[in-house]
Design an enzyme around this catalytic site. Structure first.
Site, PDB file in Angstrom:
ATOM      1  NE  ARG A   1      -4.162   1.754   2.282  1.00 45.54           N
ATOM      2  CZ  ARG A   1      -4.375   2.746   3.134  1.00 45.54           C
ATOM      3  NH1 ARG A   1      -3.512   2.952   4.126  1.00 45.54           N
ATOM      4  NH2 ARG A   1      -5.439   3.524   3.024  1.00 45.54           N
TER       5      ARG A   1
ATOM      6  CB  ILE B   1      -5.993   5.668  -0.789  1.00 49.13           C
ATOM      7  CG1 ILE B   1      -5.863   4.136  -0.771  1.00 49.13           C
ATOM      8  CG2 ILE B   1      -5.225   6.266   0.366  1.00 49.13           C
ATOM      9  CD1 ILE B   1      -4.419   3.661  -0.901  1.00 49.13           C
ATOM     10  CB  SER B   2     -11.022   3.144   0.719  1.00 48.35           C
ATOM     11  OG  SER B   2     -11.865   3.822  -0.188  1.00 48.35           O
ATOM     12  CE  LYS B   3     -12.051   3.479   7.923  1.00 54.68           C
ATOM     13  NZ  LYS B   3     -12.608   3.601   9.306  1.00 54.68           N
TER      14      LYS B   3
ATOM     15  CG  PHE C   1     -16.776   5.884   0.142  1.00 54.47           C
ATOM     16  CD1 PHE C   1     -15.797   5.314  -0.661  1.00 54.47           C
ATOM     17  CD2 PHE C   1     -17.302   5.126   1.181  1.00 54.47           C
ATOM     18  CE1 PHE C   1     -15.357   4.024  -0.441  1.00 54.47           C
ATOM     19  CE2 PHE C   1     -16.867   3.838   1.412  1.00 54.47           C
ATOM     20  CZ  PHE C   1     -15.887   3.279   0.598  1.00 54.47           C
TER      21      PHE C   1
END
EC number: 2.1.1.77
Length: 309
Positions: free
Chosen positions: A129, A155-157, A301
């Site tokens: 990541r 960038i999502s968790k 989001f």
């Protein structure tokens, strides 16, 4: 002086005082050493100070004069120029973050939080990541937090990425998956480990280009990136076994529901009005014109928008 005393002391006492008896050399040296302080009773002459010219040393008589020294300029080391750092490269201080052990700890947290599919956990462990975030954020790459990637996107968790992919899979082997919102390319990279083919659409041109750069070193052969409007989907590649939407709209566009295969699953955050909570929603297509909806987790989001920029 009596005769007997004269025999024993042939010299008078006065003579003894005037002419002391000589001794061997060592004794003489001892007397000289003792007498030396008397010689020093007379103060030695102190030389007058001599004014010297700057840079010239006064030499004792009989000593050859040394050549005048040449004044040297101090050498100042030039500062080392820093090497350029790639935008997505981890800093040297974050070297430990590149180890597999760090990703394994992240996976352990995901497992503890309820992610159970071993294929999803393996995929999360396989994708580095830190390569998908800015160098200044590399130390936070494996924390369970969303990070900015520019252009007001994130960038999502890791926990959200794993949760959405696990919901989309539902224990199945995925053939064809559509992702709406490529972003930096991280979720597409994870999907590539659990699906045969991954199609991903990004509406922001700089992010589309960045995702290509991020994915190139990984040499992922089964990801196809597209620059376009995600709300329209990709009819030319439909139908899809799964659709994952990485942005929240007031509802799911009908065009995307139509591109879902029968038996397919769509996962998306729904609810983007001001003050309205977003809910992670699962939609299953059970027939040609029938879908079933399940509302699951509270999430947050960026908004799902139409058009390209």
């Amino acid at each position: 002086m009596s005769g007997e005393r004269a025999k024993r002391f042939p010299l008078a006492l006065e003579d003894l005082k005037r002419a002391p008896r000589k001794s061997d050399g060592r004794a003489g040296e001892r007397h000289a050493a003792i007498a030396a302080p008397k010689a020093a009773d007379k103060p030695a002459a102190v030389p007058k100070p001599v004014a010297l010219k700057p840079g010239v040393a006064r030499m004792p008589p009989g000593t050859a004069a040394a050549k005048p020294a040449t004044a040297l300029k101090p050498t100042v080391p030039k500062p080392a120029m820093p090497k350029p750092i790639a935008a997505n490269a981890a800093p040297a201080g974050a070297f430990a973050l590149t180890s597999e052990r760090v990703r394994e700890r992240m996976v352990e947290r995901l497992r503890a939080n309820g992610v159970t599919d071993p294929r999803v956990l393996d995929a999360m462990a396989a994708v580095p990541r830190h390569l998908f975030v800015d160098a200044g954020l590399a130390t936070q790459a494996y924390e369970d937090s969303a990070l900015p990637i520019g252009h007001q996107q994130t960038i999502s968790k890791p926990s959200v990425v794993a949760r959405m992919i696990e919901l989309a899979m539902a224990g199945r082997t995925l053939e064809r998956v559509l992702e709406i919102g490529t972003g930096c390319g991280y979720q597409a990279a994870v999907l590539s480990h659990v699906a045969r083919d991954v199609y991903s659409i990004e509406r922001i041109k700089p992010l589309y280009e960045r995702a290509k750069l991020n994915l190139r070193p990984l040499r992922v052969p089964n990801i196809r990136l597209h620059y376009g409007d995600g709300r329209v989907g990709l009819p030319s590649a439909a139908p899809f076994d799964a659709i994952v939407i990485a942005a929240a709209g007031l509802d799911v566009p009908q065009a995307l529901l139509e591109q879902l295969a029968i038996g397919g699953r769509l996962v998306a955050p729904v609810g983007a009005q001001s003050g309205q909570p977003q809910v992670l929603t699962l939609i299953e297509r059970v027939a040609h014109a029938q879908w079933r909806e399940s509302r699951l987790d509270r999430v947050f989001f960026v908004p799902l928008k139409s058009g390209v920029i």
